[in-house]
Design an enzyme around this catalytic site. Structure first.
Site, PDB file in Angstrom:
ATOM      1  N   GLU A   1     121.227  82.105  -7.379  1.00  0.00           N
ATOM      2  CA  GLU A   1     121.734  83.380  -7.187  1.00  0.00           C
ATOM      3  C   GLU A   1     123.368  83.169  -7.053  1.00  0.00           C
ATOM      4  O   GLU A   1     123.829  82.953  -6.301  1.00  0.00           O
ATOM      5  CB  GLU A   1     121.326  83.842  -5.712  1.00  0.00           C
TER       6      GLU A   1
ATOM      7  N   CYS B   1     128.591  89.394  -3.664  1.00  0.00           N
ATOM      8  CA  CYS B   1     128.407  88.939  -5.259  1.00  0.00           C
ATOM      9  C   CYS B   1     128.342  90.224  -6.088  1.00  0.00           C
ATOM     10  O   CYS B   1     128.523  90.122  -7.390  1.00  0.00           O
ATOM     11  CB  CYS B   1     127.106  88.212  -5.417  1.00  0.00           C
TER      12      CYS B   1
END
Ligand code: NAP
Length: 477
Positions: free
Chosen positions: A252, A286
């Site tokens: 990720e 993110c």
């Protein structure tokens, strides 16, 4: 009176352990040390891996209803300690109080989803006689746990991004060794207290603290690890993949997220949402909104309202209940963000608000007159910086959002279904949010990136799938 400095311990094989060396946990706003944590030596890390490896056979055979119960207990215990844990997140990660409380709330739900998933994970039957060679046979497949999962996690969501690994791993019957970010180890250690109390057997969950280059690497190369679940930056992700060998990996990674604002957007909803999406957790998310593409017909009005809304943000001490933007994780990150803004200005950009920092605290910054090749546009800023770019046609805006080495999430404000579906079709990302920004996420939806943003998916059910293997069974009666 100042609270005493807490001396925390690592949690290995159901025991609380120290080590020869320790490191301070710094309050990111005041700069003071408020805890010390042991740094795991190679022997200690080895002990954690061994414990997880030895605990696996029994844990993988623990009935689903018992795994469900333990994960439900985790959820309940987090709820009981919500304020205490939010304070730890606030101090060690510098995350504003309301977002720290929000992170604990989300984690409560992530463990609840994981508990539920423990009862749901299943295989299927296979119609064997679809092949002549399969006639007279019975076939089915099972989802089986992998073994020891090493979870390597970042600083920006020290509870919920850990939950996205620990919850699914335990739900499906894996054991786990967690290495949190060196800047935010205390939340992970507090989670270990909760898992212990929730009834997780010794060795099933272990926490070791130490640098990525040592503990992180040992957790990458050890052959007893079956799966690496990593959340962090693309360069570290790549290093891990190179060293992991034949292990399953989930990556990720980062993004420089874009969102498009079409002329039919409801600005009274879009503007505050875009401001929050750009500056929450000082842009250290993110899927933080970094590139805003606004149609030229509304660009002037949108930008004016965006700057007005940004002015209202309260910047400073994250422990204050009404704080919106706290410090960045380390001063060097604020220095880098400020340098990127200065570089963009030298290349022709204009700062409408912000652009400066004091210590770790970077002011929320809005840039215009940007170009796609500027760092603030083409690299991941991971800072409270947003650039507004005026576009002429929707097709151009979609092309510019897609023109990125990353591919995590994107947003589009429009009520025109044809345009929305055009963007869904053209933008190569893990998720497209219509009438919202790139930042939208709930914890049970599939979540993850394409291109440099990663491999595999999280979101509880999807992480459970990534953390299992398939075993085929054929019976010839
Ligand atoms: P990072 O520097 O990549 O660190 C992440 C973790 O990896 C930390 O625990 C770190 O340990 C460890 N690590 C560092 N070098 C390592 C190595 N050689 N081998 C094994 N582990 C190593 O990332 P960060 O600064 O904490 O987080 C920011 C990044 O995470 C951004 O790029 C952001 O976009 C990304 N992120 C992605 C998602 C997502 O879901 N896609 C979510 C959140 C954040 P140390 O702390 O000791 O260095």
């Amino acid at each position: 009176m100042k609270a005493p400095v807490r001396n925390a311990k690592l949690y290995i094989d159901g025991k609380w352990v120290s080590d020869k060396e320790s490191m301070p946990v710094i309050d990111k706003f005041t700069g003071e040390t408020f805890a010390n944590v042991p740094v795991a030596s190679r022997e200690t890390t080895e002990r954690a891996i061994r414990a997880a490896h030895e605990a696996f056979p029994a844990w993988s055979r623990t009935p689903a209803h018992k795994r469900y119960k333990i994960l439900s207990n985790v959820s309940r215990l987090l709820e009981e300690r919500q304020e205490e844990i939010a304070t730890i997140i606030c101090r060690e990660a510098g995350k504003a109080w309301k977002y720290s409380m929000g992170e604990v709330s989300r984690s409560i739900e992530t463990y609840r989803f994981s508990a539920e998933e423990a009862k749901r994970i299943h295989g299927e039957t296979v119609p064997m006689d679809a092949s002549a060679a399969g006639e007279g046979r019975v076939g089915y497949w099972l989802r089986v746990p992998l073994g020891v999962v090493s979870a390597i996690t970042p600083f920006n969501f020290p509870l919920n991004l850990v939950a996205h690994k620990v919850g699914p791993a335990l739900a499906v019957g894996n054991t786990i060794v967690l290495k949190p970010a060196s800047t935010t180890p205390l939340t992970a250690i507090t989670l270990a207290e909760i898992l212990e109390k929730a009834g997780a057997p010794a060795g099933v969950f272990n926490v070791v603290v130490g640098s990525g280059g040592t503990v992180g690497e040992w957790l990458t190369i050890d052959p007893r690890i079956s799966k690496i679940s990593f959340t962090g930056s693309p360069p570290v992700g790549e290093q891990i993949i190179r060293k992991a060998g034949l292990k399953k990996v989930t990556m990720e990674l980062g993004n420089n997220s874009g969102t498009i604002i079409e002329p039919d957007a409801d600005l009274s909803a879009a503007v505050p949402r875009c401001v929050m999406s750009s500056f929450a957790n000082s842009g250290q998310v993110c899927i933080s909104l970094q590139r805003l593409y606004v149609h030229k017909a509304i660009a002037k009005e949108f930008t004016k309202r965006f700057v007005e809304e940004t002015k209202k943000l309260k910047v400073g001490n994250p422990l204050e209940k009404d704080c919106d933007v706290g410090p960045m994780i380390e001063e060097k990150d604020a220095i880098r963000a400020e340098a990127w803004v200065k570089e963009a200005v030298r290349e022709g950009a204009k700062v409408l608000i912000g652009g400066k920092r004091e210590g770790r605290v970077m002011q929320p910054t809005v840039l215009v007159n940007v170009r796609p090749e500027m760092k603030v546009m083409c690299q991941e800023a991971f800072a409270p910086l947003v650039s507004i770019y005026e576009y002429g046609t929707f097709e151009d805006a979609v092309r510019m959002v897609e023109d990125s080495p990353y591919g995590l999430q994107a947003g589009i404000y429009t009520n025109d279904l044809k345009k929305a579906m055009y963007a869904v079709d053209r933008i190569n990302v893990g998720g497209v949010m219509i009438n919202d920004t790139s930042i939208f996420r709930v914890d049970h939806m599939p979540y993850g990136g394409n291109k440099m943003s990663g491999l595999g998916r999280e979101g509880v059910r999807f992480a459970c799938e990534e953390m299992t293997s398939i075993k085929m069974v054929m019976i010839k009666p």
